[in-house]
Design a protein around this motif. Sequence first.
Motif, PDB file in Angstrom:
ATOM      1  N   UNK A 130       1.269  -1.005  -0.201  1.00 29.49           N
ATOM      2  CA  UNK A 130      -0.083  -0.297   0.694  1.00 29.49           C
ATOM      3  C   UNK A 130       1.080   1.841  -0.049  1.00 29.49           C
ATOM      4  N   UNK A 131       0.587   2.077  -1.046  1.00 30.64           N
ATOM      5  CA  UNK A 131       1.845   2.825  -1.342  1.00 30.64           C
ATOM      6  C   UNK A 131       1.412   3.866   0.018  1.00 30.64           C
ATOM      7  N   UNK A 132       0.453   4.252   0.742  1.00 32.57           N
ATOM      8  CA  UNK A 132       0.062   5.219   2.120  1.00 32.57           C
ATOM      9  C   UNK A 132       1.305   5.216   3.403  1.00 32.57           C
ATOM     10  N   UNK A 133       0.816   3.500   3.586  1.00 27.40           N
ATOM     11  CA  UNK A 133       1.358   3.020   4.649  1.00 27.40           C
ATOM     12  C   UNK A 133       2.837   2.384   4.225  1.00 27.40           C
ATOM     13  N   UNK A 134       3.342   1.874   3.116  1.00 29.44           N
ATOM     14  CA  UNK A 134       5.079   1.767   3.042  1.00 29.44           C
ATOM     15  C   UNK A 134       5.436   3.246   2.662  1.00 29.44           C
ATOM     16  N   UNK A 135       4.786   4.554   2.375  1.00 31.28           N
ATOM     17  CA  UNK A 135       5.295   6.033   2.720  1.00 31.28           C
ATOM     18  C   UNK A 135       5.417   5.782   3.922  1.00 31.28           C
ATOM     19  N   UNK A 136       4.467   6.063   4.887  1.00 31.01           N
ATOM     20  CA  UNK A 136       4.740   6.688   6.677  1.00 31.01           C
ATOM     21  C   UNK A 136       5.712   4.985   7.043  1.00 31.01           C
ATOM     22  N   UNK A 137       5.804   4.068   6.556  1.00 29.74           N
ATOM     23  CA  UNK A 137       6.860   3.592   6.828  1.00 29.74           C
ATOM     24  C   UNK A 137       8.433   4.051   6.263  1.00 29.74           C
ATOM     25  N   UNK A 138       8.200   5.070   5.986  1.00 32.34           N
ATOM     26  CA  UNK A 138       9.668   5.335   5.395  1.00 32.34           C
ATOM     27  C   UNK A 138      10.445   6.014   5.610  1.00 32.34           C
ATOM     28  N   UNK A 139       9.721   7.543   6.094  1.00 31.67           N
ATOM     29  CA  UNK A 139       9.872   8.139   6.913  1.00 31.67           C
ATOM     30  C   UNK A 139       9.362   8.741   8.607  1.00 31.67           C
TER      31      UNK A 139
END
Length: 184
Positions: A130-139
């Motif tokens: 999931x884009x949202x979850x991957x995004x916030x898992x990377x910052x």
Amino acid sequence: CVYNMIEYLLMRREWIILLIILVIAGFFRLYNLDITPPGLHPNEAVNANNALEALDTKYFKLFYSDNTGREGLYINFMAFILKVFGNEIWVIRLTSAILGILTVLGLYFLTKELFNWQIASISAFLLSVSFWHVNFSRIGFSGIFVPLLLVFTFYFLWRGFKNLNNWDFLWAGVLLGLGMYSYA
């Protein structure tokens, strides 16, 4: 011997699929973590500074007042990760990546408890990419703690209702309480 190995693997396909999903989740969250996304967001820097200060002073707070104030659970967890791996950009972000991968695992357990392992596998896979979850898992933002605590809170709460097990209710309460120290 090979036949027995294949038979064993087929019996364990649920765990093999889960492992594959976790590897995919790990890849999406860890690959080029030091350069993607580029730069360091000011909130990530403040979180890391607070974590390093906590390590230096040995004073781990429940609330950090810098940057308009933030709850301390994420920063204290980041301090532990920084102590283990050192002060690097990828380590600052590793905190969120670990929490993101654990959330995928937690969603698998929750969905398996509610439905079955096949639906749990689909759910966990979709969250892992999931884009949202991957995004916030990377910052290095503390908001990623919320989904982790929620899936495990609901997992233990459901198990408590299903099995009438006080330990499950206790764990659900502990995790819900920790949520108050994770993100506004």
